[in-house]
Design a protein around this motif. Structure first.
Motif, PDB file in Angstrom:
ATOM      1  N   ARG A 126       0.841  -1.302   0.118  1.00  0.00           N
ATOM      2  CA  ARG A 126      -0.205   0.075  -0.016  1.00  0.00           C
ATOM      3  C   ARG A 126       0.897   1.174  -0.140  1.00  0.00           C
ATOM      4  N   VAL A 127       2.136   1.222   0.654  1.00  0.00           N
ATOM      5  CA  VAL A 127       2.932   2.463   0.837  1.00  0.00           C
ATOM      6  C   VAL A 127       3.722   2.684  -0.581  1.00  0.00           C
ATOM      7  N   TRP A 131       3.099   6.138  -2.801  1.00  0.00           N
ATOM      8  CA  TRP A 131       4.276   6.742  -3.330  1.00  0.00           C
ATOM      9  C   TRP A 131       4.521   6.946  -4.965  1.00  0.00           C
ATOM     10  N   GLN A 132       3.966   5.746  -5.448  1.00  0.00           N
ATOM     11  CA  GLN A 132       4.097   5.529  -6.947  1.00  0.00           C
ATOM     12  C   GLN A 132       3.263   6.550  -7.488  1.00  0.00           C
ATOM     13  N   GLU A 133       2.043   6.871  -7.062  1.00  0.00           N
ATOM     14  CA  GLU A 133       0.902   7.522  -7.297  1.00  0.00           C
ATOM     15  C   GLU A 133       1.250   8.952  -7.053  1.00  0.00           C
ATOM     16  N   LEU A 145       2.650  18.964  -0.945  1.00  0.00           N
ATOM     17  CA  LEU A 145       2.464  17.956  -0.024  1.00  0.00           C
ATOM     18  C   LEU A 145       3.789  17.590   0.961  1.00  0.00           C
ATOM     19  N   ARG A 146       4.779  17.750   0.059  1.00  0.00           N
ATOM     20  CA  ARG A 146       6.091  17.280   0.870  1.00  0.00           C
ATOM     21  C   ARG A 146       6.452  18.326   1.974  1.00  0.00           C
ATOM     22  N   LEU A 185      -5.553   6.449  -6.405  1.00  0.00           N
ATOM     23  CA  LEU A 185      -5.372   5.591  -5.871  1.00  0.00           C
ATOM     24  C   LEU A 185      -6.718   4.654  -5.954  1.00  0.00           C
ATOM     25  N   GLU A 186      -7.713   5.129  -6.111  1.00  0.00           N
ATOM     26  CA  GLU A 186      -9.055   4.467  -6.165  1.00  0.00           C
ATOM     27  C   GLU A 186      -9.238   3.878  -7.518  1.00  0.00           C
ATOM     28  N   GLU A 187      -8.889   4.832  -8.678  1.00  0.00           N
ATOM     29  CA  GLU A 187      -8.772   4.336  -9.885  1.00  0.00           C
ATOM     30  C   GLU A 187      -8.005   3.101 -10.080  1.00  0.00           C
ATOM     31  N   ARG A 188      -7.128   2.785  -9.395  1.00  0.00           N
ATOM     32  CA  ARG A 188      -6.005   1.591  -9.687  1.00  0.00           C
ATOM     33  C   ARG A 188      -6.348   0.837  -8.675  1.00  0.00           C
ATOM     34  N   GLY A 189      -7.391   0.918  -7.634  1.00  0.00           N
ATOM     35  CA  GLY A 189      -7.840  -0.053  -6.827  1.00  0.00           C
ATOM     36  C   GLY A 189      -6.699  -0.437  -5.659  1.00  0.00           C
TER      37      GLY A 189
END
Length: 191
Positions: A126-127, A131-133, A145-146, A185-189
């Motif tokens: 999940r982490v 970070w990928q997204e 955000l950083r 994130l939701e789009e990629r499940g």
């Protein structure tokens, strides 16, 4: 064995693939034995429990809700079968120590270790996805955000000065960036 590999093998075994069944038994058999051996059963009882676990697994194979967690299912079933043997033996055993079989191992149960390892792997995945997204967001969102997740968190005035953003725009921009990240994130499940 990797969880995804186990899941794929279970699905293949459900479809009647004998090689997949053999791979499952070879790959997860040591786990079942470790659970059985940790309960210090006699050799005959240990072999009986081992066979019973695989029999029950075969019975439930098509009904597993999470095929990737077949190892957890097998470990739990082995533990329950071992405890059943102990419970049945307790009825016949003469002893002055009623807590003889209630001793808990200091190492913890093997199935608990497996469950913890699976949860840690899932959390790590999940982490990694998060970070990928995050890296796919625009540069402005990533910068904002950083800065906002720094410890200790900077004031909006400091963020404004560092990123050349009006103080009143920081909150709305942050919300848009987080919504965009959540949508990805939701789009990629991944949520």
């Amino acid at each position: 064995m990797e969880r995804r590999e186990v899941g794929a093998l279970v699905r293949s075994a459900v479809d009647g693939d004998a090689a997949a069944w053999k791979s499952i038994v070879e790959g997860l058999g040591p786990l079942v034995w470790s659970v059985v051996r940790s309960h210090r059963l006699s050799d005959a009882d240990a072999h009986e429990v081992y066979q019973t676990v695989w029999f029950r697994f075969a019975q439930h194979l098509g009904r597993l809700r999470e095929p990737d967690k077949a190892g957890s299912w097998l470990a739990s079933t082995a533990r329950h079968e071992c405890l059943k043997v102990h419970r049945d033996a307790r009825r016949l055993m003469l002893t002055d120590d009623p807590q003889l079989l209630d001793r808990v191992s200091e190492d913890g149960a093997p199935e608990q270790s497996l469950l913890e390892a699976e949860e840690a792997a899932a959390q790590s995945e999940r982490v990694r996805r998060l970070w990928q997204e995050f890296e796919e967001l625009g540069e402005r969102c990533r910068q904002l955000l950083r800065v906002l997740i720094a410890s200790p968190p900077p004031s909006y005035q400091e963020v404004s000065a560092a990123l050349d953003i009006a103080v009143g725009s920081i909150g709305p921009l942050r919300q848009r960036c987080l919504r965009r990240l959540r949508a990805r994130l939701e789009e990629r499940g991944a949520m």
